[in-house]
Design a protein around this motif. Structure first.
Motif, short mmCIF file in Angstrom:
data_model
loop_
_atom_site.label_atom_id
_atom_site.label_comp_id
_atom_site.label_asym_id
_atom_site.label_seq_id
_atom_site.Cartn_x
_atom_site.Cartn_y
_atom_site.Cartn_z
N TRP A 146 -2.29 6.55 -1.46
CA TRP A 146 -1.44 6.67 -0.28
C TRP A 146 -0.26 7.59 -0.60
O TRP A 146 0.52 7.32 -1.51
CB TRP A 146 -0.92 5.29 0.10
N GLU A 166 0.82 -1.21 0.00
CA GLU A 166 0.00 0.00 0.00
C GLU A 166 0.86 1.27 0.00
O GLU A 166 0.42 2.33 -0.47
CB GLU A 166 -0.96 0.03 1.19
N TYR A 167 2.10 1.17 0.49
CA TYR A 167 2.97 2.34 0.57
C TYR A 167 3.48 2.79 -0.79
O TYR A 167 3.99 3.91 -0.93
CB TYR A 167 4.14 2.07 1.52
N HIS A 208 0.32 9.86 4.68
CA HIS A 208 1.08 9.23 5.77
C HIS A 208 2.40 9.96 5.98
O HIS A 208 3.17 9.61 6.87
CB HIS A 208 1.32 7.76 5.41
N ASP A 223 -6.96 5.89 8.22
CA ASP A 223 -6.72 4.47 8.41
C ASP A 223 -7.22 4.01 9.78
O ASP A 223 -7.47 2.84 9.99
CB ASP A 223 -5.23 4.12 8.24
#
Length: 516
Positions: A288, A277-278, A435, A404
């Protein structure tokens, strides 16, 4: 990363069972405490007197403890809401001797690592001449064992995809050793690429030191993940296995650091973890956005020392000599200054990263931009931001639109109020989840692993790179400005008009913000 590739989020039953067992042990403790409290109620008169005396003693102790105000308030609320049960919980988990013993061992190893740091007084003098208003901040960081490093080339990456492409390119060029440390490791496409590349480097004679946090990898790696890596030639260490010290809830203290170092000459840190996901190979919470910095230069030694300190914390073996891991290059002289910062629960109540963040705010003259996935800040941090905006500084904060963690999102939103009212501008990243962890003013800033919340400042081991160079800061600023263009700005009127039930829930969970 290739756009045609499809990522995944793997879950493993073995990891789930480990977490379930630990959770069951914690719940069992809660059950025993509640049962004991109910049983003791049969001795009401005597117990009431003891509770009153114990409450007075605990309150005096908490008020005078070297802890944050939020920490004290959370425990006071628990003790008031659950008079007897709360006393027992605090005795077990709030004021722990075993925690102090663990932290003393940790500090011993951290201090050993600090002996390998070097301080360049000439560089400090040159920095002071170039950035006179930042000299106090620089000296403070040096007092906390974060030397000033000159002669650095810093590259900024606005997304995880860019970051890992660069990491892979540097790893391919490794000749001697590679350090890798992540909070989360999740098996999938990204891990497979990293794994194959590292196995190839091991075959070429490169030493690979691989470290990760047990909580961050438990659910997303196979049962024999560590053993399999060791059989392949990896040197592996795991931070704070979750089944240890369950009775003291020390499992709440995690290593959130992310560090990659290649041959001592190139280093990375940022918000990214080693999971699909990063790099947007799989969509979890919309698009993301993470960021990171690549440093080539003298400051890489700061990242290496932090990695080796935590490597030693994860082991009971003899202390190491760090000198074989020093840079093998001599870097051309320049005036890109960096200080590599870190801290963690062993530092409490002295938390240098929180203080550095406040100083970046205090010394802002024109603008102050922040990105954080979790805006759960204490009153003194709020007041610092408010003082800045009232002093004419353009203060802007970017948080996620898609969270999240829904409860933390509620707390983040709750913290908007005073800031918006004072004039701070807050933007929510519409494409998904941001993030990235960033704080910059007009000529300095930090990119690293640090969320702007209580957990990062007090419960996690974190790291980041403080940079003082206007060209680098301008690159970061341009990315944040582009991010704001695809974000929605939250207004104070909108915040005040949120539904009544949301306001009530936020007020309740705010009491326990430090425990979340």
């Amino acid at each position: 990363m290739g756009n045609h590739e499809k990522g995944m989020v793997k879950s493993y039953l073995s990891g789930f069972l480990r977490v379930a067992l630990v959770a069951a042990l914690v719940l069992l403790q809660f059950g025993v405490i509640i049962w004991l409290s109910l049983w003791l109620t049969s001795y009401t008169v005597y117990i009431y007197s003891i509770i009153e005396i114990a409450s007075i003693i605990l309150m005096i102790g908490l008020v005078n403890a070297s802890k944050s105000q939020s920490y004290k308030m959370s425990w006071i609320c628990i003790i008031l809401i659950l008079p007897l049960t709360g006393h027992i919980m605090y005795a077990l988990w709030g004021n722990s001797d075993i925690k102090n013993k663990i932290e003393k061992r940790t500090l011993y190893k951290l201090r050993h690592g600090n002996t390998f740091l070097e301080y360049n007084e000439k560089a400090a003098e040159e920095f002071t001449k170039k950035y006179p208003t930042k000299s106090r901040m620089m000296r403070f960081m040096e007092s906390q064992n974060f030397p000033l490093f000159q002669n650095n080339e810093v590259s900024y990456y606005p997304m995880g995809e860019n970051t890992f492409e660069a990491i892979f390119a540097d790893i391919r060029e490794a000749k001697n050793f590679i350090f890798i440390n992540f909070f989360i490791v999740g098996e999938g496409v990204l891990w497979d690429k990293m794994h194959e590349l590292l196995k190839q480097k091991i075959k070429e004679g490169v030493d690979v030191y691989f470290m990760y946090d047990d909580f961050g990898a438990t659910l997303r790696t196979s049962k024999y993940f560590k053993r399999n890596l060791e059989e392949e030639g990896f040197q592996v260490r795991v931070f704070n296995p979750i089944h240890q010290y369950t009775e003291k809830l020390y499992m709440n203290y995690r290593s959130h650091q992310k560090i990659i170092v290649v041959d001592g000459n190139v280093g990375y840190t940022g918000g990214m973890n080693l999971a699909d996901e990063y790099v947007n190979l799989v969509e979890r919470f919309g698009r993301w956005k993470d960021n990171a910095v690549r440093v080539e230069g003298d400051a890489v030694w700061g990242l290496s020392v932090i990695f080796l300190q935590m490597w030693e914390v994860c082991s009971e073996g003899p202390l190491m000599d760090y000198t074989p891991f020093k840079p093998t290059k001599s870097f051309p002289k320049n005036d890109t200054y960096c200080q590599v910062i870190s801290d963690g629960p062993a530092n409490n109540p002295n938390n240098p990263i929180e203080s550095v963040y406040k100083q970046v705010i205090y010394y802002a003259k024109k603008y102050l931009y922040v990105t954080t996935p979790y805006l759960v800040i204490e009153e003194d941090m709020q007041e610092a931001l408010i003082a800045a905006v009232k002093s004419g500084v353009d203060v802007r904060i970017i948080t996620p639109y898609i969270p999240d963690k829904k409860m933390v999102k509620l707390l983040t939103n709750y913290n908007y109020g005073k800031l918006l009212e004072a004039g701070v501008r807050i933007f929510e990243y519409l494409p998904g989840f941001i993030h990235a962890k960033t704080i910059i003013n007009e000529d300095c800033g930090i990119v690293g692993t640090i969320n702007m919340d209580y957990r990062s400042f007090y419960l996690h081991y974190e790291c980041g790179v403080f940079m003082c160079n206007r060209d680098v800061i301008d690159v970061i600023k341009a990315d944040l400005m582009d991010t704001m263009k695809i974000s929605r700005e939250v207004t104070y009127e909108e915040w005040k008009a949120r539904p009544l039930h949301i306001k009530m829930v936020q007020r309740i969970i705010n009491l326990f913000a430090t425990l979340m």
